[in-house]
Design an enzyme around this catalytic site. Structure first.
Site, PDB file in Angstrom:
ATOM      1  N   TYR A 251      -8.882   2.043   2.440  1.00  0.00           N
ATOM      2  CA  TYR A 251      -8.308   2.940   3.695  1.00  0.00           C
ATOM      3  C   TYR A 251      -9.413   3.692   4.322  1.00  0.00           C
ATOM      4  CZ  TYR A 251      -3.821   2.605   1.551  1.00  0.00           C
ATOM      5  OH  TYR A 251      -2.748   1.712   1.015  1.00  0.00           O
TER       6      TYR A 251
ATOM      7  N   GLY B  49       0.505  -1.187   0.029  1.00  0.00           N
ATOM      8  CA  GLY B  49       0.173   0.106   0.149  1.00  0.00           C
ATOM      9  C   GLY B  49       0.797   1.279  -0.002  1.00  0.00           C
ATOM     10  N   SER B  50       0.554   2.658   0.822  1.00  0.00           N
ATOM     11  CA  SER B  50       0.823   3.574   0.643  1.00  0.00           C
ATOM     12  C   SER B  50       2.412   3.381   0.960  1.00  0.00           C
ATOM     13  CB  SER B  50       0.068   4.485   1.905  1.00  0.00           C
ATOM     14  OG  SER B  50       0.926   5.910   1.422  1.00  0.00           O
ATOM     15  N   VAL B  51       3.013   4.338   0.210  1.00  0.00           N
ATOM     16  CA  VAL B  51       4.554   4.907   0.427  1.00  0.00           C
ATOM     17  C   VAL B  51       4.558   5.812   1.693  1.00  0.00           C
ATOM     18  CG1 VAL B  51       5.072   4.151  -2.247  1.00  0.00           C
ATOM     19  CG2 VAL B  51       4.561   6.489  -1.636  1.00  0.00           C
TER      20      VAL B  51
END
Lengths: 145, 415
Positions: free
Chosen positions: B391, A64-66
């Site tokens: 998310y 997922g997100s960096v």
């Protein structure tokens, strides 16, 4: 039965001991970890509600997100970070958090990866583990079972 | 077993590392060198562009702000063109969005720091649709997981999945250690995905999102190769696919055969070697992943959020045309997220009027996931984005419904 001990690749240098927190699921730290509290907030994750603060966090890889980098860095700033990390494969986004933590806050998080045996099977949550990221060795000091 | 001590540095790079080019360059270089040592890079290579992910106070917190301000006071300047990700706020509408003034103050400090370093203030997660001029075969250093995917898989530039603040270091030095996806051998596709009976020609952007999520989560750290995506696939569809693939897993590169520049053919995608694994995705599996992206059934939403990644002008045109003659329901917010530059075009085209006239909001330069929403008390969010659907429940403590764009707009409005 001898104590479990296995070789790994050190990604950062350092030595730490702590209680293991083990998951077979990959982790997205951003959106998955509250950095101030050090608690997993991803409702779809098996570690939901668990604290990583002061633990030896053992997981397969980051996804997922960096923004994983800054979440971990903020957790270090808030004293809510894991004391060490053991992964199958460390993503640069996790490694850089540890480099910056040393640079900004003088705190070392030992990180190792590429273990010679599968740590997700060899180690259970609650085991007392030593991570030696100088010589690249992970050792279970006390096992739950 | 580390190659730690053997990365080659030029005389100039050593001078930077020794502090002869100032403190900011020294800090940036030392982080890059440490990374290079950890990943056994042989040397540094030049990059032509950077995309800064460390843009939002909501993702970099106090620690990141401290770092950026420290770098500015140490004289940091970007050496290569650098675009930047969304901010935590819409700089023009933060009051309307009920953003706490503390967050606004911190975000403005961060923006000032970046302007001083020379950033191009795009404030978007879709830099590839907003002025990031990069091309096939070029080395770049991009953050933002969806942008990394797009740069590697659609444009054919080369970047690793760089995290917050490393992107800043890379932009300051204009170089990165050579490892990972900068090396051709690591770009080889290793896991084959075949699509069985999926109606891809009729796929909406959200369908592409669901498919991306499934492939990203199945591939893990392998490099997926997908056959069966038609050449007619749009940039916006690929945007949804990539954002979701990079949410489901760490996917930075996916060879879409016939679309990815390095994967004109299946053989090119694998460089003639064998796959480690083959996976077939059928309709049942695809429907299952679509369902799992929702955390609730058909509960009435109180927030309809579209634009993750940021809407293109084309998408805004489509949305505005639907909203013509309709009204957003009472008790529902319709928020559409885009870049400041696309918003400016939308204003000129009359699209902004259509969206606002219907009672929706066009939010520029921010992100539904970065905006602090605690002042709103939303309970159910509906979105067309698999990334947001994944998310939002953790970040905003809401339930999520995942549907295509049209269904989201239907849920928001009455005629």
């Amino acid at each position: 039965m001898g104590r479990v001990s296995f070789k790994c690749r050190p990604v950062t240098r350092g030595l730490a001991e702590g209680e293991a927190l083990v998951t077979r699921q990959p982790i997205s730290f951003w959106g998955g970890l509250d950095p101030a509290a050090g608690v997993i907030i991803d409702k779809r994750h098996e570690l939901y509600g668990k604290s990583v603060a002061g633990k030896v966090l053992i997981f397969p890889y980051a996804k997922g997100s960096v923004s994983a980098t800054t979440v971990l860095l903020e957790a270090v700033r808030c004293n809510s970070a894991p004391v060490a990390i053991v992964s199958i494969e460390i993503d640069p986004v996790v490694a850089v958090a540890a480099f910056l933590a040393e640079k900004l806050y003088g705190k070392v998080i030992p990180i190792v990866d590429k273990p010679e045996i599968n740590p997700l099977e060899a180690i259970k949550s609650g085991d007392l583990v030593r991570v030696d990221a100088v010589n690249g060795v992970v050792e279970v000091l006390r096992s739950q079972s | 077993m580390t190659g730690a001590l053997y990365m080659y540095l030029t005389k100039e790079e050593e001078a930077v590392l020794n502090g002869e080019r100032g403190e900011a360059a020294q800090i940036a270089m030392s982080v890059l060198v440490k990374l290079g040592e950890a990943y056994e890079a042989d040397r540094m290579i030049k990059i032509q562009h950077a995309h800064i992910d460390a843009a939002s106070y909501a993702t970099i917190y106090e620690a990141g702000l401290q770092f950026c301000e420290k770098m500015v006071s140490a004289g940091a300047l970007f050496k290569v063109p650098a675009t930047i990700n969304p901010s935590a706020i819409d700089f023009e509408a933060w009051r309307e969005l009920r953003v706490p003034s503390e967050v606004t103050e911190k975000q403005i400090r961060l923006a000032r720091a970046y302007i001083k370093m020379g950033v191009i203030p795009t404030w978007t997660c879709a830099p590839y649709q907003n002025g990031a001029n990069i091309k096939y075969g070029q080395n770049v250093a991009w953050g933002e997981s969806n942008a990394v995917f797009f740069a590697n898989s659609v444009i054919g530039s080369r970047t690793n999945r760089f995290g917050d603040l490393l992107d800043v270091c890379a932009a300051i030095i204009g170089k990165v250690p050579r490892f990972g996806l900068y090396l051709s051998e690591n770009r080889r596709g290793t896991m084959l995905f075949e699509l069985q009976d999926l109606p891809v020609k009729k796929f909406t952007r959200s369908d592409y999102g669901a498919l991306g999520f499934l492939i990203g989560s199945t591939a893990g750290t392998e490099v997926p190769v997908v056959v069966g995506i038609p050449r007619s696939v749009t940039v916006d569809q690929l945007k949804f696919f990539g954002a979701a693939a990079a949410t489901g897993g760490p996917c930075a590169l996916c060879h879409i055969v016939g679309v990815t520049p390095e994967a004109r053919t299946l053989k090119a995608a694998t460089r003639g070697e064998k796959f480690k694994d083959k996976v077939t995705i059928d309709l049942r599996e695809f429907k299952e992943v679509k369902e799992k992206l929702s955390t609730t059934g058909d509960r009435e939403p109180d927030l309809v959020a579209i634009g993750c990644p940021h809407c293109s002008v084309e998408e805004l045109r489509e949305i505005a045309s639907y909203l013509e003659g309709r009204r957003v329901k009472r008790g529902v917010e319709l928020w559409i997220f885009t870049s400041p530059s696309a918003k400016s075009l939308a204003r000129e085209m009359g699209l902004l009027n259509a969206i606002e006239g219907a009672g929706g909001m066009l939010i520029a330069g921010s992100c539904p996931l970065y905006l602090p929403l605690s002042g709103w008390g939303f309970k159910v969010l509906i979105t067309d984005s698999a990334k947001m659907a994944y998310y939002a429940p953790g970040l905003h403590n809401v339930d999520v419904v995942f549907k295509d764009t049209l269904s989201c707009l239907k849920a928001a409005t009455t005629s």
